[in-house]
Design a protein around this motif. Structure first.
Motif, PDB file in Angstrom:
ATOM      1  N   LEU A   1      -6.615   3.922  -9.098  1.00 38.58           N
ATOM      2  CA  LEU A   1      -7.804   3.271  -9.660  1.00 38.58           C
ATOM      3  C   LEU A   1      -8.936   4.263  -9.916  1.00 38.58           C
ATOM      4  CD1 LEU A   1      -8.616   0.371 -10.413  1.00 38.58           C
ATOM      5  CD2 LEU A   1      -9.706   0.198  -8.183  1.00 38.58           C
TER       6      LEU A   1
ATOM      7  N   ARG B   1      -1.158   1.988  -4.549  1.00 36.81           N
ATOM      8  CA  ARG B   1      -2.351   2.537  -5.207  1.00 36.81           C
ATOM      9  C   ARG B   1      -2.270   2.413  -6.728  1.00 36.81           C
ATOM     10  NH1 ARG B   1      -1.956   7.296  -7.666  1.00 36.81           N
ATOM     11  NH2 ARG B   1      -0.034   8.494  -7.406  1.00 36.81           N
TER      12      ARG B   1
ATOM     13  N   THR C   1     -11.800  -6.890  -7.054  1.00 34.01           N
ATOM     14  CA  THR C   1     -10.485  -6.262  -7.161  1.00 34.01           C
ATOM     15  C   THR C   1      -9.939  -5.870  -5.796  1.00 34.01           C
ATOM     16  OG1 THR C   1     -11.075  -5.424  -9.351  1.00 34.01           O
ATOM     17  CG2 THR C   1      -9.247  -4.328  -8.225  1.00 34.01           C
ATOM     18  N   ARG C   2      -8.627  -6.042  -5.642  1.00 37.85           N
ATOM     19  CA  ARG C   2      -7.916  -5.634  -4.431  1.00 37.85           C
ATOM     20  C   ARG C   2      -6.669  -4.851  -4.820  1.00 37.85           C
ATOM     21  NH1 ARG C   2     -12.143  -7.583  -3.265  1.00 37.85           N
ATOM     22  NH2 ARG C   2     -12.692  -8.786  -1.426  1.00 37.85           N
ATOM     23  N   ASN C   3      -6.316  -3.853  -3.997  1.00 40.54           N
ATOM     24  CA  ASN C   3      -5.077  -3.127  -4.256  1.00 40.54           C
ATOM     25  C   ASN C   3      -3.890  -3.976  -3.803  1.00 40.54           C
ATOM     26  OD1 ASN C   3      -4.408  -2.647  -1.500  1.00 40.54           O
ATOM     27  ND2 ASN C   3      -5.581  -0.771  -1.473  1.00 40.54           N
ATOM     28  N   TRP C   4      -2.698  -3.551  -4.201  1.00 39.35           N
ATOM     29  CA  TRP C   4      -1.515  -4.372  -3.948  1.00 39.35           C
ATOM     30  C   TRP C   4      -1.248  -4.570  -2.465  1.00 39.35           C
ATOM     31  CZ3 TRP C   4       0.311  -7.858  -6.883  1.00 39.35           C
ATOM     32  CH2 TRP C   4       1.528  -8.460  -6.571  1.00 39.35           C
TER      33      TRP C   4
ATOM     34  N   THR D   1      -7.454  -8.116  -9.974  1.00 36.58           N
ATOM     35  CA  THR D   1      -8.844  -8.549 -10.011  1.00 36.58           C
ATOM     36  C   THR D   1      -8.843 -10.067 -10.040  1.00 36.58           C
ATOM     37  OG1 THR D   1      -9.542  -6.567 -11.192  1.00 36.58           O
ATOM     38  CG2 THR D   1     -11.013  -8.478 -11.300  1.00 36.58           C
TER      39      THR D   1
ATOM     40  N   HIS E   1      -3.212  -3.119  -8.959  1.00 38.49           N
ATOM     41  CA  HIS E   1      -4.400  -3.814  -8.479  1.00 38.49           C
ATOM     42  C   HIS E   1      -4.490  -5.196  -9.114  1.00 38.49           C
ATOM     43  CE1 HIS E   1      -5.244   0.369  -7.617  1.00 38.49           C
ATOM     44  NE2 HIS E   1      -6.090  -0.071  -6.713  1.00 38.49           N
TER      45      HIS E   1
ATOM     46  N   TYR F   1      -4.058  -8.308 -13.708  1.00 36.65           N
ATOM     47  CA  TYR F   1      -3.198  -7.334 -13.050  1.00 36.65           C
ATOM     48  C   TYR F   1      -3.411  -5.999 -13.752  1.00 36.65           C
ATOM     49  CZ  TYR F   1      -0.663 -11.531 -11.499  1.00 36.65           C
ATOM     50  OH  TYR F   1      -0.310 -12.736 -10.958  1.00 36.65           O
TER      51      TYR F   1
END
Length: 182
Positions: free
Chosen positions: A145, A101, A167-170, A106, A104, A138
């Motif tokens: 977020l 969390r 955007t995506r979380n790790w 993008t 992230h 990054y």
């Protein structure tokens, strides 16, 4: 020879708006001639094989097909498995020591230079940080977020008005790498 890709759809299935059911997305990708199609989560992540080596053409075809099928525009970013692995490998933050969390990525449709972000005074947001990579940004947000003031500043439409940014979380970054391994 085929390449494994991920399609990242922006802003679907959020709050009951712009619904794109994953079974229909898989069907649509198959109709476009792609193989071994799968989706991940409900937030617009799909993986597939294609004989094409043209990410822009794949993106355009998918965006047009989504518009025809669902009646609304959805911005997409299509990236190859090797690219996604390079993004994960090049992460400037200690991903293995952070909670998912907190980190992230993008993905941008085009390269983004530092001049575009010159209005962001990074030191004002510490301990939050960002770094640019190859068509990615990054973001380290220690409190997540949703509480990130830096993410809010980076999300201003004027910064990226002429490109697609999603955007995506790790956890999703890592899962997409896994799903696109050849």
């Amino acid at each position: 020879m085929t390449t494994r890709y991920a399609a990242l759809l922006r802003g679907i299935n959020v709050g009951g708006h712009r619904k794109v059911p994953m079974p229909e997305l898989r069907e649509l990708l198959t109709e476009l001639g792609h193989g071994d199609v799968a989706t991940y989560l409900q937030s617009g992540n799909a993986v597939f094989n294609s004989a094409s080596d043209d990410e822009k053409a794949l993106t355009t075809a998918l965006e047009r097909a989504i518009h025809r099928r669902f009646g609304f525009a959805v911005d997409c970013v299509v990236r190859s498995g090797p690219y996604l692995r390079a993004v994960a490998d090049d992460c400037p933050f200690p991903a293995d020591r952070l909670e998912a969390r907190q980190l992230h990525v993008t993905y941008f449709s085009e390269p983004v230079g530092p001049e575009r972000l010159a209005s962001i005074h990074a030191e004002a947001y510490l301990p939050e940080e960002f770094r640019l990579g190859d068509r990615v940004l990054y973001l380290y947000a220690p409190n997540g977020l949703g509480r990130s003031k830096l993410a809010e500043a980076l999300g201003r439409p004027s910064l990226f008005k002429d490109i697609v940014a999603t955007t995506r979380n790790w956890n999703t970054v890592v899962k997409l790498v896994e799903l696109t391994r050849d």
